[in-house]
Design a protein around this motif. Structure first.
Motif, PDB file in Angstrom:
ATOM      1  N   THR A   1       8.785   5.734   4.146  1.00 27.31           N
ATOM      2  CA  THR A   1       7.420   5.501   3.714  1.00 27.31           C
ATOM      3  C   THR A   1       6.486   6.373   4.532  1.00 27.31           C
ATOM      4  OG1 THR A   1       8.012   3.217   3.228  1.00 27.31           O
ATOM      5  CG2 THR A   1       5.679   3.730   3.325  1.00 27.31           C
ATOM      6  N   VAL A   2       5.621   7.101   3.835  1.00 22.56           N
ATOM      7  CA  VAL A   2       4.674   8.006   4.481  1.00 22.56           C
ATOM      8  C   VAL A   2       3.266   7.621   4.037  1.00 22.56           C
ATOM      9  CG1 VAL A   2       3.959  10.410   4.705  1.00 22.56           C
ATOM     10  CG2 VAL A   2       6.373   9.861   4.484  1.00 22.56           C
ATOM     11  N   VAL A   3       2.316   7.666   4.964  1.00 24.23           N
ATOM     12  CA  VAL A   3       0.931   7.373   4.642  1.00 24.23           C
ATOM     13  C   VAL A   3       0.205   8.688   4.366  1.00 24.23           C
ATOM     14  CG1 VAL A   3      -1.219   6.352   5.462  1.00 24.23           C
ATOM     15  CG2 VAL A   3       0.962   5.311   6.079  1.00 24.23           C
ATOM     16  N   LYS A   4      -0.291   8.848   3.127  1.00 26.89           N
ATOM     17  CA  LYS A   4      -1.052  10.032   2.733  1.00 26.89           C
ATOM     18  C   LYS A   4      -2.407   9.579   2.207  1.00 26.89           C
ATOM     19  CE  LYS A   4       2.731  13.063   1.382  1.00 26.89           C
ATOM     20  NZ  LYS A   4       3.334  13.823   0.280  1.00 26.89           N
ATOM     21  N   ASP A   5      -3.465  10.071   2.785  1.00 26.21           N
ATOM     22  CA  ASP A   5      -4.828   9.740   2.379  1.00 26.21           C
ATOM     23  C   ASP A   5      -5.077   8.231   2.351  1.00 26.21           C
ATOM     24  OD1 ASP A   5      -5.296  12.462   2.013  1.00 26.21           O
ATOM     25  OD2 ASP A   5      -4.560  12.410  -0.052  1.00 26.21           O
ATOM     26  N   GLY A   6      -4.501   7.522   3.320  1.00 23.58           N
ATOM     27  CA  GLY A   6      -4.707   6.086   3.420  1.00 23.58           C
ATOM     28  C   GLY A   6      -3.846   5.257   2.479  1.00 23.58           C
ATOM     29  N   LYS A   7      -2.944   5.896   1.722  1.00 23.60           N
ATOM     30  CA  LYS A   7      -2.073   5.163   0.801  1.00 23.60           C
ATOM     31  C   LYS A   7      -0.623   5.369   1.191  1.00 23.60           C
ATOM     32  CE  LYS A   7      -5.038   5.410  -3.241  1.00 23.60           C
ATOM     33  NZ  LYS A   7      -5.106   5.793  -4.643  1.00 23.60           N
ATOM     34  N   LYS A   8       0.177   4.304   1.093  1.00 19.89           N
ATOM     35  CA  LYS A   8       1.599   4.410   1.380  1.00 19.89           C
ATOM     36  C   LYS A   8       2.321   4.962   0.158  1.00 19.89           C
ATOM     37  CE  LYS A   8       2.231   0.630   4.656  1.00 19.89           C
ATOM     38  NZ  LYS A   8       2.948  -0.627   4.889  1.00 19.89           N
ATOM     39  N   THR A   9       3.183   5.945   0.382  1.00 17.21           N
ATOM     40  CA  THR A   9       4.012   6.482  -0.687  1.00 17.21           C
ATOM     41  C   THR A   9       5.450   6.545  -0.217  1.00 17.21           C
ATOM     42  OG1 THR A   9       3.583   8.740   0.043  1.00 17.21           O
ATOM     43  CG2 THR A   9       2.170   7.881  -1.690  1.00 17.21           C
ATOM     44  N   ARG A  10       6.372   6.368  -1.156  1.00 19.48           N
ATOM     45  CA  ARG A  10       7.794   6.460  -0.834  1.00 19.48           C
ATOM     46  C   ARG A  10       8.242   7.907  -1.032  1.00 19.48           C
ATOM     47  NH1 ARG A  10      10.986   2.553  -4.375  1.00 19.48           N
ATOM     48  NH2 ARG A  10       9.621   3.418  -5.937  1.00 19.48           N
TER      49      ARG A  10
END
Length: 101
Positions: A83-92
């Motif tokens: 899980t990576v946080v990009k622009d304040g959103k978690k993405t898988r």
């Protein structure tokens, strides 16, 4: 649990090893998933009325979540997920760097 409903997964253990399908149901309490077309069980159904016949139905059984892995969108092979946080959103994200929807 990093597997969600609608993910395409590959079975990594058991009699169905190597087969892939889409997750149709996730049981987070018991850590089990149901994959379409995988782990089919035969269930006998009784007749409801007098003239109707009973039948045998194929029902998808559940698999433990440790026996499936998400299919990588780039390589179509089983992959681990982080899980990576990009622009304040978690993405898988898959191990190859491809984003999982």
């Amino acid at each position: 649990m990093k597997i969600k409903k609608g993910d395409t997964v590959v079975v990594t253990a058991g009699s169905e090893k190597g087969k892939s399908g889409m997750v149709t149901k996730v049981d987070r309490v018991n850590e089990r998933v149901v994959v379409s077309g995988i782990n089919l069980k035969t269930k006998s159904v009784k007749s409801r009325t007098e003239g109707e016949k009973g039948e045998l139905k194929k029902v998808e059984g559940s698999l433990h979540v440790s026996n499936v892995m998400i299919k990588d969108p780039k390589t179509d092979k089983p992959t681990r997920v982080k899980t990576v946080v990009k622009d304040g959103k978690k993405t898988r994200v898959a191990k190859s760097g491809a984003e999982i929807k």
